[in-house]
Write a protein that holds these residues in place. Structure first.
Motif, PDB file in Angstrom:
ATOM      1  N   ARG A  81       0.824  -1.192   0.000  1.00 40.31           N
ATOM      2  CA  ARG A  81       0.000   0.000   0.000  1.00 40.31           C
ATOM      3  C   ARG A  81       0.865   1.251   0.000  1.00 40.31           C
ATOM      4  O   ARG A  81       2.034   1.211   0.369  1.00 40.31           O
ATOM      5  CB  ARG A  81      -0.897  -0.010   1.227  1.00 40.31           C
ATOM      6  CG  ARG A  81      -1.825  -1.214   1.226  1.00 40.31           C
ATOM      7  CD  ARG A  81      -2.453  -1.480   2.557  1.00 40.31           C
ATOM      8  NE  ARG A  81      -3.176  -0.341   3.068  1.00 40.31           N
ATOM      9  CZ  ARG A  81      -3.414  -0.131   4.354  1.00 40.31           C
ATOM     10  NH1 ARG A  81      -2.976  -0.985   5.256  1.00 40.31           N
ATOM     11  NH2 ARG A  81      -4.080   0.907   4.748  1.00 40.31           N
ATOM     12  N   SER A  82       0.255   2.365  -0.371  1.00 39.95           N
ATOM     13  CA  SER A  82       0.978   3.635  -0.328  1.00 39.95           C
ATOM     14  C   SER A  82       1.035   4.138   1.110  1.00 39.95           C
ATOM     15  O   SER A  82       0.169   3.815   1.929  1.00 39.95           O
ATOM     16  CB  SER A  82       0.307   4.670  -1.234  1.00 39.95           C
ATOM     17  OG  SER A  82      -1.032   4.858  -0.834  1.00 39.95           O
ATOM     18  N   ILE A  83       2.046   4.898   1.390  1.00 31.73           N
ATOM     19  CA  ILE A  83       2.184   5.521   2.708  1.00 31.73           C
ATOM     20  C   ILE A  83       1.437   6.850   2.635  1.00 31.73           C
ATOM     21  O   ILE A  83       1.682   7.650   1.729  1.00 31.73           O
ATOM     22  CB  ILE A  83       3.666   5.730   3.075  1.00 31.73           C
ATOM     23  CG1 ILE A  83       4.354   4.366   3.191  1.00 31.73           C
ATOM     24  CG2 ILE A  83       3.792   6.531   4.359  1.00 31.73           C
ATOM     25  CD1 ILE A  83       5.832   4.428   3.448  1.00 31.73           C
ATOM     26  N   VAL A  98       5.696   2.571   9.982  1.00 38.12           N
ATOM     27  CA  VAL A  98       5.402   1.383   9.180  1.00 38.12           C
ATOM     28  C   VAL A  98       5.302   0.156  10.078  1.00 38.12           C
ATOM     29  O   VAL A  98       4.374  -0.649   9.957  1.00 38.12           O
ATOM     30  CB  VAL A  98       6.440   1.183   8.053  1.00 38.12           C
ATOM     31  CG1 VAL A  98       6.357  -0.209   7.456  1.00 38.12           C
ATOM     32  CG2 VAL A  98       6.265   2.248   6.976  1.00 38.12           C
ATOM     33  N   ARG A  99       6.265  -0.026  10.997  1.00 43.03           N
ATOM     34  CA  ARG A  99       6.228  -1.183  11.909  1.00 43.03           C
ATOM     35  C   ARG A  99       4.933  -1.210  12.706  1.00 43.03           C
ATOM     36  O   ARG A  99       4.327  -2.261  12.889  1.00 43.03           O
ATOM     37  CB  ARG A  99       7.441  -1.169  12.848  1.00 43.03           C
ATOM     38  CG  ARG A  99       8.703  -1.736  12.225  1.00 43.03           C
ATOM     39  CD  ARG A  99       9.775  -1.986  13.261  1.00 43.03           C
ATOM     40  NE  ARG A  99      10.171  -0.793  14.001  1.00 43.03           N
ATOM     41  CZ  ARG A  99      11.121   0.061  13.615  1.00 43.03           C
ATOM     42  NH1 ARG A  99      11.787  -0.146  12.509  1.00 43.03           N
ATOM     43  NH2 ARG A  99      11.409   1.105  14.351  1.00 43.03           N
ATOM     44  N   LEU A 100       4.491  -0.051  13.174  1.00 45.77           N
ATOM     45  CA  LEU A 100       3.260   0.037  13.951  1.00 45.77           C
ATOM     46  C   LEU A 100       2.040  -0.264  13.076  1.00 45.77           C
ATOM     47  O   LEU A 100       1.170  -1.049  13.444  1.00 45.77           O
ATOM     48  CB  LEU A 100       3.121   1.426  14.574  1.00 45.77           C
ATOM     49  CG  LEU A 100       1.786   1.716  15.257  1.00 45.77           C
ATOM     50  CD1 LEU A 100       1.635   0.849  16.506  1.00 45.77           C
ATOM     51  CD2 LEU A 100       1.683   3.192  15.604  1.00 45.77           C
ATOM     52  N   LYS A 105      -5.436  -3.065  10.837  1.00 44.94           N
ATOM     53  CA  LYS A 105      -6.321  -3.435   9.739  1.00 44.94           C
ATOM     54  C   LYS A 105      -6.004  -2.589   8.517  1.00 44.94           C
ATOM     55  O   LYS A 105      -5.518  -1.486   8.661  1.00 44.94           O
ATOM     56  CB  LYS A 105      -7.781  -3.246  10.146  1.00 44.94           C
ATOM     57  CG  LYS A 105      -8.183  -4.272  11.173  1.00 44.94           C
ATOM     58  CD  LYS A 105      -9.659  -4.208  11.433  1.00 44.94           C
ATOM     59  CE  LYS A 105     -10.007  -5.258  12.445  1.00 44.94           C
ATOM     60  NZ  LYS A 105     -11.070  -6.106  12.120  1.00 44.94           N
ATOM     61  N   PRO A 106      -6.272  -3.084   7.349  1.00 47.60           N
ATOM     62  CA  PRO A 106      -6.936  -4.335   6.999  1.00 47.60           C
ATOM     63  C   PRO A 106      -5.982  -5.529   7.080  1.00 47.60           C
ATOM     64  O   PRO A 106      -4.767  -5.378   6.992  1.00 47.60           O
ATOM     65  CB  PRO A 106      -7.408  -4.117   5.560  1.00 47.60           C
ATOM     66  CG  PRO A 106      -6.527  -3.067   5.013  1.00 47.60           C
ATOM     67  CD  PRO A 106      -6.072  -2.232   6.167  1.00 47.60           C
ATOM     68  N   ASP A 107      -6.574  -6.709   7.235  1.00 44.72           N
ATOM     69  CA  ASP A 107      -5.794  -7.944   7.362  1.00 44.72           C
ATOM     70  C   ASP A 107      -5.232  -8.363   6.003  1.00 44.72           C
ATOM     71  O   ASP A 107      -5.870  -8.172   4.969  1.00 44.72           O
ATOM     72  CB  ASP A 107      -6.683  -9.074   7.886  1.00 44.72           C
ATOM     73  CG  ASP A 107      -7.353  -8.726   9.205  1.00 44.72           C
ATOM     74  OD1 ASP A 107      -6.902  -7.766   9.866  1.00 44.72           O
ATOM     75  OD2 ASP A 107      -8.313  -9.415   9.563  1.00 44.72           O
ATOM     76  N   LYS A 137       1.235  -8.214   3.526  1.00 40.92           N
ATOM     77  CA  LYS A 137       0.931  -6.818   3.227  1.00 40.92           C
ATOM     78  C   LYS A 137       2.113  -5.981   3.681  1.00 40.92           C
ATOM     79  O   LYS A 137       2.876  -6.377   4.565  1.00 40.92           O
ATOM     80  CB  LYS A 137      -0.352  -6.369   3.921  1.00 40.92           C
ATOM     81  CG  LYS A 137      -0.251  -6.382   5.444  1.00 40.92           C
ATOM     82  CD  LYS A 137      -1.535  -5.914   6.082  1.00 40.92           C
ATOM     83  CE  LYS A 137      -1.389  -5.893   7.605  1.00 40.92           C
ATOM     84  NZ  LYS A 137      -2.557  -5.349   8.274  1.00 40.92           N
ATOM     85  N   GLY A 138       2.273  -4.865   3.054  1.00 35.79           N
ATOM     86  CA  GLY A 138       3.359  -3.971   3.399  1.00 35.79           C
ATOM     87  C   GLY A 138       3.073  -2.588   2.852  1.00 35.79           C
ATOM     88  O   GLY A 138       1.974  -2.310   2.373  1.00 35.79           O
ATOM     89  N   PHE A 139       4.073  -1.745   2.932  1.00 33.91           N
ATOM     90  CA  PHE A 139       3.957  -0.395   2.403  1.00 33.91           C
ATOM     91  C   PHE A 139       5.046  -0.193   1.361  1.00 33.91           C
ATOM     92  O   PHE A 139       6.153  -0.704   1.498  1.00 33.91           O
ATOM     93  CB  PHE A 139       4.102   0.643   3.526  1.00 33.91           C
ATOM     94  CG  PHE A 139       2.926   0.664   4.462  1.00 33.91           C
ATOM     95  CD1 PHE A 139       1.780   1.370   4.131  1.00 33.91           C
ATOM     96  CD2 PHE A 139       2.969  -0.029   5.652  1.00 33.91           C
ATOM     97  CE1 PHE A 139       0.683   1.373   4.987  1.00 33.91           C
ATOM     98  CE2 PHE A 139       1.876  -0.021   6.518  1.00 33.91           C
ATOM     99  CZ  PHE A 139       0.739   0.682   6.185  1.00 33.91           C
ATOM    100  N   SER A 140       4.715   0.551   0.335  1.00 31.15           N
ATOM    101  CA  SER A 140       5.670   0.856  -0.723  1.00 31.15           C
ATOM    102  C   SER A 140       6.151   2.288  -0.551  1.00 31.15           C
ATOM    103  O   SER A 140       5.344   3.200  -0.366  1.00 31.15           O
ATOM    104  CB  SER A 140       5.000   0.698  -2.089  1.00 31.15           C
ATOM    105  OG  SER A 140       5.846   1.169  -3.103  1.00 31.15           O
TER     106      SER A 140
END
Length: 156
Positions: A81-83, A98-100, A105-107, A137-140
């Protein structure tokens, strides 16, 4: 008297298909609203359409007829996902953020469920053929995207 339960052992030779879809992933969830469709369901359907277009193209490139698979498959679905703009700007604070937020959610499985539903009828005949899902899931840091790896499973 003891009974033995047969456990299926699957093996795969190599990834069958890898699909990359640019854009914000949208999780599967129950959308309830009377009257018009909610914004959430429209966003999910748009993301699923992007997946379907990429999947159709990948299937035709790999196989001329593009017929869906009929046997068991393993899916590896990774959604980035986007930050948000309001997230901290400094690198160290952003890493903590990001770690937090990865554990909120979402799962990951809800992203995977929406993606799996989009593949039905294109990559596989029915999503019940999925016998194993690996979801993350992660952030890009750049653009949001999703990668979907499909593996054909063979019983050992």
């Amino acid at each position: 008297m003891t009974t033995k339960t047969k456990i299926h052992a699957w093996r795969t030779t190599q990834p069958f298909l890898t699909i990359t879809v640019k854009g914000e992933p949208v999780p599967w969830q129950v959308y309830t609203r009377q009257g018009r469709p909610s914004i959430g369901i429209l966003a999910k359907k748009a993301w699923q359409t992007q997946i379907q277009v990429a999947a159709k193209q990948a299937m035709v490139e790999k196989f001329r007829d593009g017929e869906p698979l009929t046997g068991p498959v393993r899916l590896t679905i990774r959604c980035y996902r986007s930050i948000p703009d309001w997230a901290p700007k400094s690198e160290e604070a952003r890493k903590r953020w990001v770690r937090l937020h990865l554990t909120m959610k979402p799962d990951a499985v809800n992203f995977a469920k929406a993606a799996e539903d989009a593949l039905e009828g294109i990559v596989m005949v029915n999503d019940s053929q999925t016998v194993e899902i690996i979801a993350s899931k992660g952030f890009s840091w750049d653009e949001p995207y999703t990668t979907i790896q499909v593996e054909v499973l063979i019983e050992d």
